[in-house]
Design a protein around this motif. Structure first.
Motif, PDB file in Angstrom:
ATOM      1  N   UNK A 203     -21.161  22.378  -3.068  1.00  0.00           N
ATOM      2  CA  UNK A 203     -22.535  21.902  -3.046  1.00  0.00           C
ATOM      3  C   UNK A 203     -23.472  22.728  -2.198  1.00  0.00           C
ATOM      4  N   UNK A 204     -23.111  23.967  -1.894  1.00  0.00           N
ATOM      5  CA  UNK A 204     -23.953  24.812  -1.049  1.00  0.00           C
ATOM      6  C   UNK A 204     -25.210  25.225  -1.804  1.00  0.00           C
ATOM      7  N   UNK A 205     -26.306  25.366  -1.079  1.00  0.00           N
ATOM      8  CA  UNK A 205     -27.541  25.841  -1.674  1.00  0.00           C
ATOM      9  C   UNK A 205     -28.013  27.065  -0.919  1.00  0.00           C
ATOM     10  N   UNK A 206     -28.720  27.936  -1.607  1.00  0.00           N
ATOM     11  CA  UNK A 206     -29.208  29.139  -0.951  1.00  0.00           C
ATOM     12  C   UNK A 206     -30.645  29.407  -1.334  1.00  0.00           C
TER      13      UNK A 206
ATOM     14  N   UNK B 284     -17.824  42.244  14.143  1.00  0.00           N
ATOM     15  CA  UNK B 284     -16.944  41.092  14.006  1.00  0.00           C
ATOM     16  C   UNK B 284     -16.257  41.127  12.665  1.00  0.00           C
ATOM     17  N   UNK B 285     -15.371  40.184  12.435  1.00  0.00           N
ATOM     18  CA  UNK B 285     -14.666  40.124  11.170  1.00  0.00           C
ATOM     19  C   UNK B 285     -14.120  38.753  10.931  1.00  0.00           C
ATOM     20  N   UNK B 286     -13.789  38.481   9.700  1.00  0.00           N
ATOM     21  CA  UNK B 286     -13.215  37.199   9.369  1.00  0.00           C
ATOM     22  C   UNK B 286     -13.697  36.723   8.025  1.00  0.00           C
ATOM     23  N   UNK B 287     -12.988  35.769   7.473  1.00  0.00           N
ATOM     24  CA  UNK B 287     -13.340  35.211   6.183  1.00  0.00           C
ATOM     25  C   UNK B 287     -13.338  33.704   6.311  1.00  0.00           C
ATOM     26  N   UNK B 288     -14.158  33.039   5.509  1.00  0.00           N
ATOM     27  CA  UNK B 288     -14.223  31.592   5.504  1.00  0.00           C
ATOM     28  C   UNK B 288     -14.138  31.113   4.064  1.00  0.00           C
ATOM     29  N   UNK B 289     -13.964  29.813   3.888  1.00  0.00           N
ATOM     30  CA  UNK B 289     -13.870  29.247   2.556  1.00  0.00           C
ATOM     31  C   UNK B 289     -15.208  28.693   2.113  1.00  0.00           C
ATOM     32  N   UNK B 290     -15.441  28.691   0.792  1.00  0.00           N
ATOM     33  CA  UNK B 290     -16.719  28.260   0.240  1.00  0.00           C
ATOM     34  C   UNK B 290     -16.881  26.756   0.379  1.00  0.00           C
ATOM     35  N   UNK B 291     -18.088  26.337   0.761  1.00  0.00           N
ATOM     36  CA  UNK B 291     -18.397  24.927   0.896  1.00  0.00           C
ATOM     37  C   UNK B 291     -18.936  24.401  -0.424  1.00  0.00           C
TER      38      UNK B 291
ATOM     39  N   UNK C 271     -22.532  39.491   4.240  1.00  0.00           N
ATOM     40  CA  UNK C 271     -22.554  39.719   5.680  1.00  0.00           C
ATOM     41  C   UNK C 271     -23.267  38.530   6.313  1.00  0.00           C
ATOM     42  N   UNK C 272     -22.534  37.738   7.088  1.00  0.00           N
ATOM     43  CA  UNK C 272     -23.119  36.590   7.773  1.00  0.00           C
ATOM     44  C   UNK C 272     -23.478  37.006   9.191  1.00  0.00           C
ATOM     45  N   UNK C 273     -24.691  36.679   9.588  1.00  0.00           N
ATOM     46  CA  UNK C 273     -25.172  36.970  10.934  1.00  0.00           C
ATOM     47  C   UNK C 273     -25.616  35.650  11.547  1.00  0.00           C
ATOM     48  N   UNK C 274     -25.100  35.362  12.738  1.00  0.00           N
ATOM     49  CA  UNK C 274     -25.479  34.119  13.393  1.00  0.00           C
ATOM     50  C   UNK C 274     -25.643  34.331  14.887  1.00  0.00           C
TER      51      UNK C 274
ATOM     52  N   UNK D 170     -21.500  29.838   1.326  1.00  0.00           N
ATOM     53  CA  UNK D 170     -22.864  29.566   1.745  1.00  0.00           C
ATOM     54  C   UNK D 170     -22.944  28.080   2.028  1.00  0.00           C
ATOM     55  N   UNK D 171     -23.690  27.745   3.045  1.00  0.00           N
ATOM     56  CA  UNK D 171     -23.817  26.360   3.471  1.00  0.00           C
ATOM     57  C   UNK D 171     -25.232  25.863   3.226  1.00  0.00           C
ATOM     58  N   UNK D 172     -25.393  24.569   3.199  1.00  0.00           N
ATOM     59  CA  UNK D 172     -26.703  23.973   3.033  1.00  0.00           C
ATOM     60  C   UNK D 172     -27.635  24.475   4.130  1.00  0.00           C
TER      61      UNK D 172
END
Length: 138
Positions: A16-19, A7-14, A58-61, A80-82
């Motif tokens: 207050x994200x925690x990791x 897959x491919x694609x980019x998203x914007x940073x959220x 690399x995001x895997x869902x 990265x999301x909460x």
């Protein structure tokens, strides 16, 4: 059970994200997290170099859909999301959202490059079945 995916694609940073960061001690499969093979890590690094971006992970869902009920998504993401779990594999950040974690614990992401097939594969001990299209499981 091994399933092919890409897959491919980019998203914007959220904001207050925690990791949570966990680093595997060795390359053996760990049942409490997702695993990235050295070959897959090398391929991801190569793809990131081609993108010219070092800020991507690399995001895997796991998403609803596919003929067997669930399907994998792999793509580069800068956010990265909460609740995300971030694991570092030799400098490659792998991000899994909190809803996908139970489906991916113990799974191994690999990369194959043969005459018959090229792409990322997921060997997932949680998958009880898959369909002929190769990117869906239940």
């Amino acid at each position: 059970m091994s399933d092919s995916c890409c897959g491919g694609g980019h998203s914007h940073e959220a904001p207050g994200a925690t990791t949570t960061v966990a680093t595997p001690v060795d390359l053996d499969r760990r049942e409490d997290q997702i695993n990235l093979s050295p070959v897959a890590a090398t391929k991801v690094k190569s793809l990131l170099e081609q993108e010219g971006r070092e800020d991507l992970a690399l995001r895997i869902s796991v998403q609803p859909g596919g003929c067997s009920g669930l399907r994998y998504q792999l793509f580069f993401d800068e956010r990265t999301l909460d609740g995300d779990v971030v694991t570092d594999f030799d400098g490659v950040a792998v991000v899994v959202d909190r809803m996908s974690i139970p489906y991916l614990n113990g799974a191994v992401i690999d990369f194959v490059d043969t005459i018959e097939k090229q792409g990322f594969t997921i060997d997932n001990p949680n998958a009880t079945g898959s369909c002929a299209c190769g990117d869906s499981f239940n």
